[in-house]
Scaffold this motif. Sequence first.
Motif, PDB file in Angstrom:
ATOM      1  N   CYS A  19      41.255  45.667  38.504  1.00 11.25           N
ATOM      2  CA  CYS A  19      41.435  44.453  37.604  1.00 11.25           C
ATOM      3  C   CYS A  19      40.699  44.692  36.463  1.00 11.25           C
ATOM      4  O   CYS A  19      40.639  43.879  35.340  1.00 11.25           O
ATOM      5  N   ILE A  22      36.894  37.426  42.139  1.00  9.30           N
ATOM      6  CA  ILE A  22      37.807  38.353  42.357  1.00  9.30           C
ATOM      7  C   ILE A  22      38.147  38.438  43.885  1.00  9.30           C
ATOM      8  O   ILE A  22      37.345  38.857  44.686  1.00  9.30           O
ATOM      9  N   ALA A  82      40.372  40.539  45.931  1.00 11.48           N
ATOM     10  CA  ALA A  82      41.318  41.811  45.903  1.00 11.48           C
ATOM     11  C   ALA A  82      41.909  42.146  47.372  1.00 11.48           C
ATOM     12  O   ALA A  82      41.221  42.529  48.263  1.00 11.48           O
ATOM     13  N   ILE A  91      45.755  40.842  43.471  1.00 12.57           N
ATOM     14  CA  ILE A  91      44.366  40.562  42.945  1.00 12.57           C
ATOM     15  C   ILE A  91      44.401  39.019  42.219  1.00 12.57           C
ATOM     16  O   ILE A  91      45.266  38.713  41.573  1.00 12.57           O
ATOM     17  N   THR A  92      43.566  38.018  42.735  1.00  7.34           N
ATOM     18  CA  THR A  92      43.398  36.837  42.200  1.00  7.34           C
ATOM     19  C   THR A  92      41.983  36.565  41.530  1.00  7.34           C
ATOM     20  O   THR A  92      41.036  36.903  42.303  1.00  7.34           O
ATOM     21  N   THR A  93      42.058  36.003  40.319  1.00  7.93           N
ATOM     22  CA  THR A  93      40.584  35.780  39.816  1.00  7.93           C
ATOM     23  C   THR A  93      40.641  34.387  39.561  1.00  7.93           C
ATOM     24  O   THR A  93      41.426  33.761  38.928  1.00  7.93           O
ATOM     25  N   ARG A  97      36.539  37.707  31.252  1.00 11.11           N
ATOM     26  CA  ARG A  97      37.782  37.724  31.576  1.00 11.11           C
ATOM     27  C   ARG A  97      38.536  37.848  30.150  1.00 11.11           C
ATOM     28  O   ARG A  97      38.446  37.059  29.199  1.00 11.11           O
ATOM     29  N   ALA A 116      48.252  40.997  33.905  1.00  8.41           N
ATOM     30  CA  ALA A 116      46.971  40.039  34.536  1.00  8.41           C
ATOM     31  C   ALA A 116      45.892  40.307  33.504  1.00  8.41           C
ATOM     32  O   ALA A 116      45.725  41.347  32.833  1.00  8.41           O
TER      33      ALA A 116
END
Lengths: 256, 256
Positions: free
Chosen positions: A119, A188, A190, A200-202, A228, A235
Amino acid sequence: MVIGLGPGEARYLTTQAADALASADWFYGYGPYVDRVVAPDDPRRVVSDNREEGARAREALMLAARGECVAMLSGGDPGVFAMASAVCEQIERGPQAWRALTIDIVPGVSAMLAAAAACGAPLGHDFATLSLSDNLKPWALIERRLLACAGAGMAMALYNPISKARPWQLGVALERLREVLSPETLVIFARAAGRADEQITTVTLEKARAEQADMATLVIIGSEETRRVERPDQAPLIYTPRFAPGHDPETPDSKG
Amino acid sequence: MVIGLGPGEARYLTTQAADALASADWFYGYGPYVDRVVAPDDPRRVVSDNREEGARAREALMLAARGECVAMLSGGDPGVFAMASAVCEQIERGPQAWRALTIDIVPGVSAMLAAAAACGAPLGHDFATLSLSDNLKPWALIERRLLACAGAGMAMALYNPISKARPWQLGVALERLREVLSPETLVIFARAAGRADEQITTVTLEKARAEQADMATLVIIGSEETRRVERPDQAPLIYTPRFAPGHDPETPDSKG
């Protein structure tokens, strides 16, 4: 030999680890790790459950003391919440002969490094590596460490965030962190970092929910400085700056 | 591509990093890292000093925006006090077009993992990764982090412990730590970890001296639980147990 396979796929294997695997007579480890290097019907496999580190290390050391070349496998790096410590512990407790064995610990790319790389660079400045499992330490100590590191402005990589047997720990950790960190702090999730099914989600700390993690997830809590960078059709990049606030190296008068 | 070469020698390179290197048109980085992958007279090398991360990242991104495949090299892992954060920072500050670039960050075995593997498993439980360089953050913040982590019973990997331009920081850090940790706490000086001239020295905090480190040294401060296992004719094994005091998984009534 205690060998780090890296996260998930063969492309993370180092040359040193590949050479070590090639020289082994036996392959010990948690099933999914052993599956990565030998076939299911290979007679050299000795798999065990992931809660049996002590017994697994003893058995491997007994075999090594008989002159066999034994590979003890870890996913990621063997020195980060994995088998290297368990092997050292058993050598200390075991027969004197085990201290004469040659122990090669072969490092690997740890899950947190693969998750961070996937990420951006969320661990690009001072950070902590913590396990949320309270199987081997009291929960109060985990909270103390979370708060100490968050309070000191460090990012954190959280291993073992959640499992069927430990369903509430991550939720409570997020609650505690919300008491001391800005709601905008980045979190995050992961999942399966470094594998084909990587996800991957933030989100912001405010919106982070324990249900976003499972056993295959590494959770990274940013510091309040973690940023960010939105990108079209890709992403976002998540990174923690190399410098503390007011110490930007590209602002001439920033050092104070 | 931001590529981690691992510590020192080719055997630490992952397959993924080797493949990435093979596809690159240009090799950017600090001289000693570039030297590891291309010959001194190779026209594709672009070396710069290790204090010029921002400018190096910008130049590489400009070239990438012209369609070239650029490799930005880091020793160890690019996400740990290395180039990944500097590249993300420049993308955030640079022209919008840079956000459309494909950025592949290729993780590597970090110096701390190689240093830990070389002596056992000193980072086998919760730990912190801190840089002692006060070039980009105030010294007071570094002291605060050292004391927060030591006070919470965590081991620590200290990057950039000392240099000609920063001669006093490690000595002061050791002084501060002596105020809060037992004099018997183990300190590891891992010089050139993973290289042929690797040198690992373990002493107690009481006896640790800043002069035992140089620019090529990674310093690991154990927690008070970190143990030393003496071995005949071999260096001792240094490890941090997987469990907190009183939570030994092999003592049936230890969980409390």
